[in-house]
Motif scaffolding. Structure first.
Motif, PDB file in Angstrom:
ATOM      1  N   HIS A 294       0.638  -1.086  -0.426  1.00 53.77           N
ATOM      2  CA  HIS A 294       0.037   0.234   0.228  1.00 53.77           C
ATOM      3  C   HIS A 294       0.410   1.386  -0.138  1.00 53.77           C
ATOM      4  CE1 HIS A 294      -3.300  -2.190   0.998  1.00 53.77           C
ATOM      5  NE2 HIS A 294      -2.729  -3.335   1.786  1.00 53.77           N
ATOM      6  N   PRO A 295       1.056   1.913  -0.912  1.00 55.53           N
ATOM      7  CA  PRO A 295       2.231   2.993  -1.309  1.00 55.53           C
ATOM      8  C   PRO A 295       1.608   4.205  -0.165  1.00 55.53           C
ATOM      9  CG  PRO A 295       0.121   2.907  -3.030  1.00 55.53           C
ATOM     10  CD  PRO A 295       0.580   2.066  -2.322  1.00 55.53           C
ATOM     11  N   MET A 296       2.877   4.722   0.328  1.00 55.82           N
ATOM     12  CA  MET A 296       2.784   5.889   0.889  1.00 55.82           C
ATOM     13  C   MET A 296       2.197   7.137  -0.538  1.00 55.82           C
ATOM     14  SD  MET A 296       4.778   5.893   3.810  1.00 55.82           S
ATOM     15  CE  MET A 296       4.735   7.850   3.468  1.00 55.82           C
ATOM     16  N   PRO A 297       1.684   8.076   0.200  1.00 53.95           N
ATOM     17  CA  PRO A 297       0.822   9.009  -0.384  1.00 53.95           C
ATOM     18  C   PRO A 297       1.967   9.818  -1.117  1.00 53.95           C
ATOM     19  CG  PRO A 297      -0.342   9.419   2.088  1.00 53.95           C
ATOM     20  CD  PRO A 297       0.967   8.259   2.458  1.00 53.95           C
ATOM     21  N   GLY A 298       2.032  10.367  -2.430  1.00 59.13           N
ATOM     22  CA  GLY A 298       2.672  11.694  -2.852  1.00 59.13           C
ATOM     23  C   GLY A 298       4.815  10.551  -3.279  1.00 59.13           C
ATOM     24  N   ALA A 299       5.505  11.723  -3.427  1.00 58.08           N
ATOM     25  CA  ALA A 299       6.425  11.424  -3.830  1.00 58.08           C
ATOM     26  C   ALA A 299       6.905  10.042  -3.230  1.00 58.08           C
ATOM     27  CB  ALA A 299       7.429  12.242  -4.135  1.00 58.08           C
ATOM     28  N   GLU A 300       6.725   9.871  -1.897  1.00 59.19           N
ATOM     29  CA  GLU A 300       7.595   9.072  -0.886  1.00 59.19           C
ATOM     30  C   GLU A 300       7.176   7.535  -0.824  1.00 59.19           C
ATOM     31  OE1 GLU A 300       7.741   9.310   2.750  1.00 59.19           O
ATOM     32  OE2 GLU A 300       7.777  11.671   3.063  1.00 59.19           O
ATOM     33  N   GLY A 301       5.574   7.526  -2.322  1.00 55.91           N
ATOM     34  CA  GLY A 301       5.682   6.202  -2.384  1.00 55.91           C
ATOM     35  C   GLY A 301       5.792   5.413  -3.957  1.00 55.91           C
ATOM     36  N   TRP A 302       7.550   6.402  -3.364  1.00 52.03           N
ATOM     37  CA  TRP A 302       7.811   5.557  -5.246  1.00 52.03           C
ATOM     38  C   TRP A 302       9.003   5.102  -4.268  1.00 52.03           C
ATOM     39  CZ3 TRP A 302       4.102   8.565  -7.006  1.00 52.03           C
ATOM     40  CH2 TRP A 302       3.630   8.288  -7.667  1.00 52.03           C
ATOM     41  N   GLN A 303       9.747   5.670  -3.104  1.00 55.16           N
ATOM     42  CA  GLN A 303      10.689   4.801  -2.566  1.00 55.16           C
ATOM     43  C   GLN A 303      10.765   3.353  -2.398  1.00 55.16           C
ATOM     44  OE1 GLN A 303      11.808   7.559   1.214  1.00 55.16           O
ATOM     45  NE2 GLN A 303       9.760   7.119   1.169  1.00 55.16           N
ATOM     46  N   LEU A 304      11.651   3.199  -2.519  1.00 53.85           N
ATOM     47  CA  LEU A 304      12.542   1.875  -2.621  1.00 53.85           C
ATOM     48  C   LEU A 304      13.048   1.266  -1.532  1.00 53.85           C
ATOM     49  CD1 LEU A 304      13.351   0.468  -6.459  1.00 53.85           C
ATOM     50  CD2 LEU A 304      11.273   0.635  -5.341  1.00 53.85           C
ATOM     51  N   SER A 305      14.019   1.412  -1.003  1.00 53.04           N
ATOM     52  CA  SER A 305      14.722   1.269  -0.044  1.00 53.04           C
ATOM     53  C   SER A 305      14.808   2.126   1.280  1.00 53.04           C
ATOM     54  CB  SER A 305      16.347   0.802  -0.672  1.00 53.04           C
ATOM     55  OG  SER A 305      16.283   0.030  -1.410  1.00 53.04           O
ATOM     56  N   ASN A 306      15.424   1.783   2.310  1.00 49.15           N
ATOM     57  CA  ASN A 306      15.806   2.998   3.653  1.00 49.15           C
ATOM     58  C   ASN A 306      16.894   3.323   2.934  1.00 49.15           C
ATOM     59  OD1 ASN A 306      18.081   1.777   5.554  1.00 49.15           O
ATOM     60  ND2 ASN A 306      17.320   0.212   4.102  1.00 49.15           N
ATOM     61  N   PRO A 307      16.395   4.796   3.444  1.00 48.92           N
ATOM     62  CA  PRO A 307      17.559   5.984   2.964  1.00 48.92           C
ATOM     63  C   PRO A 307      19.128   5.683   3.485  1.00 48.92           C
ATOM     64  CG  PRO A 307      15.417   6.950   3.797  1.00 48.92           C
ATOM     65  CD  PRO A 307      15.809   5.318   4.224  1.00 48.92           C
ATOM     66  N   PRO A 308      20.055   5.962   2.474  1.00 51.72           N
ATOM     67  CA  PRO A 308      21.600   6.161   3.163  1.00 51.72           C
ATOM     68  C   PRO A 308      21.777   7.581   4.235  1.00 51.72           C
ATOM     69  CG  PRO A 308      21.207   6.706   0.746  1.00 51.72           C
ATOM     70  CD  PRO A 308      19.565   6.494   0.947  1.00 51.72           C
ATOM     71  N   ILE A 309      21.647   7.487   5.157  1.00 51.86           N
ATOM     72  CA  ILE A 309      21.799   8.190   5.935  1.00 51.86           C
ATOM     73  C   ILE A 309      23.447   9.063   6.379  1.00 51.86           C
ATOM     74  CG2 ILE A 309      22.497   9.101   8.102  1.00 51.86           C
ATOM     75  CD1 ILE A 309      19.635   7.497   7.354  1.00 51.86           C
ATOM     76  N   LEU A 310      24.397   8.393   6.124  1.00 56.50           N
ATOM     77  CA  LEU A 310      25.487   8.777   5.300  1.00 56.50           C
ATOM     78  C   LEU A 310      25.274  10.195   4.149  1.00 56.50           C
ATOM     79  CD1 LEU A 310      27.661   6.599   7.223  1.00 56.50           C
ATOM     80  CD2 LEU A 310      27.009   8.589   8.096  1.00 56.50           C
ATOM     81  N   ALA A 311      24.790   8.813   3.034  1.00 56.81           N
ATOM     82  CA  ALA A 311      24.791  10.559   2.468  1.00 56.81           C
ATOM     83  C   ALA A 311      23.401  11.371   2.818  1.00 56.81           C
ATOM     84  CB  ALA A 311      24.362   8.807   0.699  1.00 56.81           C
ATOM     85  N   LEU A 312      22.865  11.158   2.834  1.00 52.92           N
ATOM     86  CA  LEU A 312      22.211  12.552   2.783  1.00 52.92           C
ATOM     87  C   LEU A 312      22.685  13.256   4.017  1.00 52.92           C
ATOM     88  CD1 LEU A 312      18.345  10.368   3.533  1.00 52.92           C
ATOM     89  CD2 LEU A 312      19.228  11.760   1.891  1.00 52.92           C
ATOM     90  N   ALA A 313      23.424  13.320   5.164  1.00 51.11           N
ATOM     91  CA  ALA A 313      24.373  14.142   6.070  1.00 51.11           C
ATOM     92  C   ALA A 313      24.549  15.407   5.328  1.00 51.11           C
ATOM     93  CB  ALA A 313      24.885  12.909   7.139  1.00 51.11           C
TER      94      ALA A 313
END
Ligand SMILES: Cc1ncc(COP(=O)(O)O)c(C=O)c1O
Length: 427
Positions: A294-313
Motif C-alpha cells: 500500500h503506497p505512501m501518498p505522494g512521491a514517498e510512495g516511489w521509495q524502494l529502500s531505506n535511505p542511506p543516512i551518511l549520504a543524506l547528511a
C-alpha cells in the motif's frame, strides 16, 4: 553589444564583490588548492559542487549516533534515521517549487528516471513516442531507449528528437511547440532536461508542460542542471514528474542521493503502476511486514529502500545554506555573474571561440558553454595547470559555471584573464 552595467579590470570585480550581499557564503565552502597552495578558480558547480565546511559535522553526528546506539539509532538518534529523509522534504520542496507531498530524496538520478518512466511512460499503439532533445545526456538517452525497448518497441519509430536548426546550437521554443503540436497525439512522454547539459540552455518548462498537456502527453523533466541553479515552480507548472541529482549545484557530494518530484495529482493514485519496495509502503503498517503493498501518498510512495543516512547528511548541510541564502537572491546574483562573464569574454572576442549558451539570460542558468574552434582540449589542460577548474565535453566545448553561492566576481575576472592568455598560445 557592450553591457553598460560592467567595466573591465580587477578593481571593478573587487568592487562588485564588496557590494555582493551573498559574498560571505564563500567562506562556508572548501576550495580545492593548486600545487602552490592557492585556491583554484573553481567554475565547475555544474559538474560537482564544492563541499560545505559544515558537512563533516553532519556526517560525524550520524556516525556518532551509529557508534553509540547501533540499531536504536533508527528511533533514538538525535536525528532519528527512520524519518531522517524528511528533514530534506521542506528544503527540497522549496528548491523545486513543490508541495512537500510531491518530493522525496532517494536513489540516484538515472534510477529515479527509470522509476518515473516505469510509472509514467505507458505506451499504447497510437501514443507510444518519447520526445527528447537530441544530444541529451547519455544516461538519459540510454534510459529512454531501453525503456522503449522494454515495451517491445523500436527507438527508430518511438523516439522523437528535437534538433536545433541548421547552424544553431540551441533549440527555439517555437520549434519545440510546433513539434508537440504536430506530433502530440503520438507522444506518450515528453522528457527534457530543464537546462541542457551541453549548451546550458534553460527551457521554458511551464510552456512545454502546457503544450504537452494540451495534447494529452505526460511531461517530465531531468533537472540535473537546473536544481539549485534556477528558480523552479514544478507544482504550478503542473509537470507530471521530475528527477535531479544533488551533487552539482546542490553540493551534496559525489554520487549523493538524488531527488524526485511527482505532481500532487498523482499523489493519491495508488493505482499508478510502479516498481515497489518496502520503504514506499504506508509507514503506519510498514513494520507489520504484510504481503500487500500500500503506497505512501505522494512521491514517498516511489521509495524502494531505506535511505542511506551518511549520504543524506551532506545534503542537509547544503540545503541549510540554500535556506539562508534563498533561491531568489541566488538567482539575482547568478544573472549578474554570468552576464559579467559574458561581458568579459566579449571584451576578449576572438575567432578561436564562441559562446553557444543563449544570450538571453532568461534562457540560461549559471553555465556558459564555450565552443573552441581548435585545440580546445589542450587549452583546457593549460587552464587546469593555471588553477582553473571547468570541464571539457567532447567534441569541442569547455563548460564553466560561476556559482552564486561560492564564486566571486574576481573569480570570473581571473578566469577570463587566464582563458585569454591560454587562447593566445593557440596558433
Ligand atoms: C542531465 C544528466 N542526466 C543524467 C546524469 C547521470 O546521473 P547519475 O549518474 O547520478 O545517474 C547526469 C550526470 O551528470 C546528467 O547531467
Amino acid at each position: 553589444m557592450n553591457d553598460t552595467r560592467f567595466q573591465n579590470g580587477e578593481r571593478f570585480a573587487a568592487e562588485m564583490d564588496r557590494r555582493d550581499p551573498l559574498a560571505h557564503f564563500r567562506q562556508r565552502f572548501h576550495f580545492p588548492k593548486t600545487k602552490n597552495g592557492e585556491e583554484c578558480i573553481y567554475l565547475c558547480g555544474h559538474s560537482l559542487g564544492l563541499q560545505p565546511k559544515s558537512v563533516s559535522s553532519f556526517i560525524e553526528h550520524a556516525l556518532h549516533d551509529w557508534e553509540q546506539l547501533g540499531v536504536e539509532g533508527h528511533f533514538h538518534a538525535a536525528n532519528p534515521w527512520m524519518p531522517y529523509h524528511r528533514q530534506l522534504t521542506h528544503p527540497t520542496a522549496a528548491l523545486v517549487g513543490a508541495e512537500p507531498v510531491e518530493v522525496v530524496v532517494m536513489n540516484s538520478l538515472t534510477v529515479n528516471l527509470h522509476l518515473m518512466m516505469a510509472s509514467f511512460y505507458r505506451p499504447t499503439t497510437r501514443r507510444h513516442k518519447i520526445l527528447v532533445e537530441r544530444g541529451a545526456f547519455p544516461s538519459d538517452q540510454y534510459a529512454v531507449e531501453s525503456q522503449i525497448r522494454f515495451h517491445g518497441l523500436d527507438p527508430a519509430s518511438s523516439l522523437l528528437e528535437l534538433t536545433p536548426r541548421e547552424g544553431e546550437s540551441c533549440l527555439r521554443h517555437e520549434d519545440i511547440d510546433s513539434l508537440i503540436d504536430r506530433e502530440g497525439e503520438s507522444i506518450a512522454l515528453i522528457l527534457l532536461g530543464g537546462v541542457n547539459y551541453a549548451t546550458g540552455q534553460l527551457f521554458d518548462m511551464a510552456e512545454i508542460t502546457k503544450a504537452g498537456h494540451r495534447k494529452g502527453c505526460v511531461v517530465g523533466f531531468d533537472l540535473a542542471h537546473a536544481a539549485g541553479n534556477v528558480p523552479l515552480r514544478l507544482h504550478d507548472w503542473g509537470s507530471d514528474f521530475a528527477v535531479w541529482c544533488s551533487y552539482k549545484y546542490l553540493n551534496g557530494g559525489p554520487g549523493c542521493v538524488a531527488g524526485c518530484f511527482v505532481h500532487e495529482r498523482h499523489a493519491h493514485a495508488p493505482a499508478v503502476p510502479r516498481f515497489a519496495g518496502w520503504w514506499g509502503h504506508d509507514e503506519a503498517t510498514r513494520f507489520q511486514m504484510g504481503p500487500q503493498f500500500h503506497p505512501m501518498p505522494g512521491a514517498e510512495g516511489w521509495q524502494l529502500s531505506n535511505p542511506p543516512i551518511l549520504a543524506l547528511a551532506p545534503l542537509r548541510a547544503s540545503t541549510e545554506i540554500f535556506g539562508e541564502a534563498g533561491m531568489e537572491r541566488l538567482r539575482a546574483k547568478s544573472l549578474l555573474l554570468t552576464a559579467y562573464m559574458e561581458f568579459l569574454l566579449e571584451q576578449n572576442a576572438s575567432d578561436k571561440f564562441s559562446v553557444i549558451t543563449p544570450r538571453d539570460e532568461l534562457k540560461r542558468g549559471a553555465q556558459l558553454s564555450i565552443r573552441l574552434s581548435r585545440h580546445g582540449r589542450g587549452l583546457c589542460d593549460r587552464l587546469a595547470l593555471a588553477g582553473v577548474v571547468g570541464d571539457w565535453r567532447e567534441p569541442d566545448t569547455f563548460r564553466v559555471a560561476a556559482v552564486p553561492l561560492y564564486n566571486s566576481f574576481q573569480d570570473v575576472y581571473r578566469f577570463v584573464q587566464r582563458f585569454s592568455a591560454a587562447l593566445e598560445q593557440i596558433k
